[in-house]
Design an enzyme around this catalytic site. Structure first.
Site, PDB file in Angstrom:
ATOM      1  N   TYR A 142     -59.901 -41.098  -6.648  1.00 20.98           N
ATOM      2  CA  TYR A 142     -59.095 -41.792  -7.644  1.00 20.98           C
ATOM      3  C   TYR A 142     -58.497 -40.750  -8.574  1.00 20.98           C
ATOM      4  O   TYR A 142     -59.205 -39.875  -9.074  1.00 20.98           O
ATOM      5  CB  TYR A 142     -59.962 -42.779  -8.438  1.00 20.98           C
ATOM      6  CG  TYR A 142     -59.201 -43.544  -9.502  1.00 20.98           C
ATOM      7  CD1 TYR A 142     -58.240 -44.496  -9.147  1.00 20.98           C
ATOM      8  CD2 TYR A 142     -59.431 -43.316 -10.863  1.00 20.98           C
ATOM      9  CE1 TYR A 142     -57.543 -45.201 -10.120  1.00 20.98           C
ATOM     10  CE2 TYR A 142     -58.741 -44.028 -11.838  1.00 20.98           C
ATOM     11  CZ  TYR A 142     -57.799 -44.965 -11.464  1.00 20.98           C
ATOM     12  OH  TYR A 142     -57.110 -45.664 -12.428  1.00 20.98           O
ATOM     13  N   ASP A 235     -58.805 -32.242  -9.175  1.00 18.38           N
ATOM     14  CA  ASP A 235     -58.856 -33.254 -10.221  1.00 18.38           C
ATOM     15  C   ASP A 235     -60.283 -33.287 -10.753  1.00 18.38           C
ATOM     16  O   ASP A 235     -61.179 -33.877 -10.148  1.00 18.38           O
ATOM     17  CB  ASP A 235     -58.428 -34.614  -9.657  1.00 18.38           C
ATOM     18  CG  ASP A 235     -58.412 -35.690 -10.746  1.00 18.38           C
ATOM     19  OD1 ASP A 235     -58.787 -35.371 -11.897  1.00 18.38           O
ATOM     20  OD2 ASP A 235     -58.029 -36.830 -10.437  1.00 18.38           O
ATOM     21  N   LYS A 263     -61.575 -37.237 -19.852  1.00 15.08           N
ATOM     22  CA  LYS A 263     -62.905 -37.731 -20.185  1.00 15.08           C
ATOM     23  C   LYS A 263     -63.648 -36.850 -21.221  1.00 15.08           C
ATOM     24  O   LYS A 263     -63.306 -36.916 -22.386  1.00 15.08           O
ATOM     25  CB  LYS A 263     -63.695 -37.971 -18.912  1.00 15.08           C
ATOM     26  CG  LYS A 263     -62.969 -39.064 -18.067  1.00 15.08           C
ATOM     27  CD  LYS A 263     -63.765 -39.693 -16.961  1.00 15.08           C
ATOM     28  CE  LYS A 263     -63.066 -40.936 -16.446  1.00 15.08           C
ATOM     29  NZ  LYS A 263     -62.327 -40.802 -15.194  1.00 15.08           N
TER      30      LYS A 263
HETATM   31  C1  LIG Z   1     -60.912 -41.314 -14.743  1.00 13.77           C
HETATM   32  C2  LIG Z   1     -60.187 -40.467 -13.766  1.00 13.77           C
HETATM   33  C3  LIG Z   1     -58.800 -40.346 -13.779  1.00 13.77           C
HETATM   34  C4  LIG Z   1     -57.931 -41.175 -14.680  1.00 13.77           C
HETATM   35  O1  LIG Z   1     -58.139 -40.915 -16.014  1.00 13.77           O
HETATM   36  P1  LIG Z   1     -57.703 -42.037 -17.095  1.00 13.77           P
HETATM   37  O2  LIG Z   1     -57.976 -41.371 -18.396  1.00 13.77           O
HETATM   38  O3  LIG Z   1     -58.522 -43.244 -16.811  1.00 13.77           O
HETATM   39  O4  LIG Z   1     -56.253 -42.286 -16.876  1.00 13.77           O
HETATM   40  C5  LIG Z   1     -58.209 -39.459 -12.917  1.00 13.77           C
HETATM   41  N1  LIG Z   1     -58.950 -38.732 -12.063  1.00 13.77           N
HETATM   42  C6  LIG Z   1     -60.282 -38.827 -12.009  1.00 13.77           C
HETATM   43  C7  LIG Z   1     -61.048 -37.973 -11.055  1.00 13.77           C
HETATM   44  C8  LIG Z   1     -60.951 -39.709 -12.845  1.00 13.77           C
HETATM   45  O5  LIG Z   1     -62.271 -39.833 -12.751  1.00 13.77           O
END
Ligand SMILES: *Cc1c(COP(=O)(O)O)cnc(C)c1O
Length: 423
Positions: A142, A235, A263
């Site tokens: 994701y 990511d 995060k």
């Molecule tokens: C949470 C997450 C996102 C998206 O971040 P948001 O702040 O919710 O837009 C993208 N990549 C990874 C790996 C994530 O865990």
């Protein structure tokens, strides 16, 4: 749950599904959500006076625990000097420097307001830099809700059976190739057609539960990207400052071209970032011709909370202690699984863990899809009824903060054992 139920009814009138992010709705666990009144340390308190041990921590962001006094103090102080400027401030420089010191792959960094923005901007940059159009991602990873990523996406998209969202144009979908995680043959096939601007991956996946990339797989991606002028993006929105201070790339010792963060980086405020090689980052406006901007980017409150968080997690032994705590939890969990011959297991890295409905090692999304959902539902609801809050989906990882105490973990294990006994 009386007050929460009442609020949820009202919420559904005015907010689609009653929530501002799908997984929160609890429909995946045949239930309705509790509404949080207050959060402190490792605990959430709901509108009906119930207390929960929180193993989500705002999806990993609250590594120190909720409402940490040190963060509150910094926010209070910063707030007095203003809430947003729309002009540069010192903390933007300090946090950029700090991230560049922690991540040796990051020479320049740009702040945004969410992980979604970070990944969207990173692939635009990769396309602008390489002059190519297609990206490769992995099934079950994701990367936020940008159009290019909602192809076989993980997290809520998997939970709700909408990994391929409606509303994504065919043109967009055509430029995203989504393939199996940990599968080198699939990578070779995908790059055969050429025109690949970027390969983006969660180096430890946290949105199809918790699944480790094989080291040889990441090493292969590094090699193939260098050879084919493809921008390798890690990511680490979830894993950055979480599986170790310098993320999964430090653990694997594989260096990406770009990294996306979020995060933990915001200390609980809305922050994302993307950064990497100077040569690539210099293509961003105003230096270069790849456009990216944000009204609230580099927000002074968010920068202050983020910077303070990075300072605290950089303290000596912070990650050693956090990892030990998580390992203790996971090993006791696995003991219970063995004792009661459950086909379940757990694994962890740093302050992040996975709970699996199988004893087999997991390699990719298919392995998670096979999990018996009815057992997960029973487990989740039993734990929640006894004040333990795990993610309401078997596609999500779990998080431990430095506020969690041994007694919280022991209590959780005791409840788990009570559940296991009657299986
Ligand atoms: C949470 C997450 C996102 C998206 O971040 P948001 O702040 O919710 O837009 C993208 N990549 C990874 C790996 C994530 O865990």
């Amino acid at each position: 749950m009386k007050n929460s139920k009442k609020l949820f009814l009202q919420a559904n009138k005015y907010i689609p599904g009653g929530v501002n992010s799908p997984v929160r709705a609890f429909s995946s666990v045949n239930s309705s959500p509790f509404f949080v009144k207050r959060a402190k340390g490792q605990y959430l308190f709901d509108e009906d006076g119930n207390k929960y041990i929180d193993f989500i921590g705002s999806w990993g962001a609250q590594i120190l625990g909720h409402s940490d006094d040190r963060i509150l103090k910094v926010l209070n102080k910063t707030m007095k000097d203003g809430i947003t400027y729309g002009a540069p401030c010192q903390n933007e420089v300090l946090i950029a420097k700090k991230v560049c010191q922690i991540y040796k792959s990051i020479e320049k960094i740009r702040m945004v307001n969410s992980g979604t923005e970070a990944t969207m901007s990173a692939i635009r940059l990769a396309r602008g830099y390489t002059g190519k159009d297609k990206i490769i991602k992995f099934n079950g990873c994701y990367h936020g809700h940008g159009d290019s990523f909602l192809i076989k996406a993980g997290s809520g998209a998997s939970t709700f059976g909408t990994p391929d969202s409606l509303g994504v144009t065919k043109a967009n979908a055509r430029n995203t190739i989504s393939i199996e995680y940990n599968n080198i043959d699939a990578v070779n096939n995908a790059i055969k057609g050429g025109d690949i601007a970027s390969i983006i991956i969660e180096p430890i996946a946290g949105n199809m539960n918790f699944i480790r990339a094989r080291k040889s797989f990441l090493q292969y991606l590094r090699k193939v990207c260098t050879k084919n002028n493809i921008v390798l993006i890690f990511d680490e929105v979830m894993t950055g400052f979480r599986v170790s201070k310098a993320g999964a790339q430090h653990i694997y010792n594989v260096i990406p071209d770009l990294t996306t963060l979020g995060k933990v980086l915001g200390g609980g405020l809305p922050v994302g970032a993307f950064g990497g090689k100077r040569e690539i980052m210099n293509h961003i406006a105003p230096l270069g011709s790849v456009y990216q901007a944000g009204t609230l980017s580099g927000n002074p409150l968010a920068m202050a909370a983020g910077l303070k968080t990075l300072e605290i997690i950089s303290e000596k032994n912070y990650f050693r202690d956090l990892s030990k705590k998580t390992q203790y939890f996971v090993s006791r969990f696995n003991d219970i699984c063995s004792k009661y011959k459950l086909d379940m297991s757990a694994d962890s890295e740093g302050g992040m863990f996975g709970i699996y409905l199988t004893k087999s090692k997991l390699e990719n999304l298919k392995d998670i899809d096979k999990s018996p959902k009815h057992i997960f539902l029973d487990f989740f609801n039993y734990m929640l009824d006894h004040g333990v809050f795990f993610a309401p989906s078997m596609y999500e990882a779990g998080f431990i903060s430095s506020s969690h105490l041994k007694k919280d973990l022991d209590y959780t294990i005791k409840i788990f054992e009570n559940w296991a006994k009657q299986k």
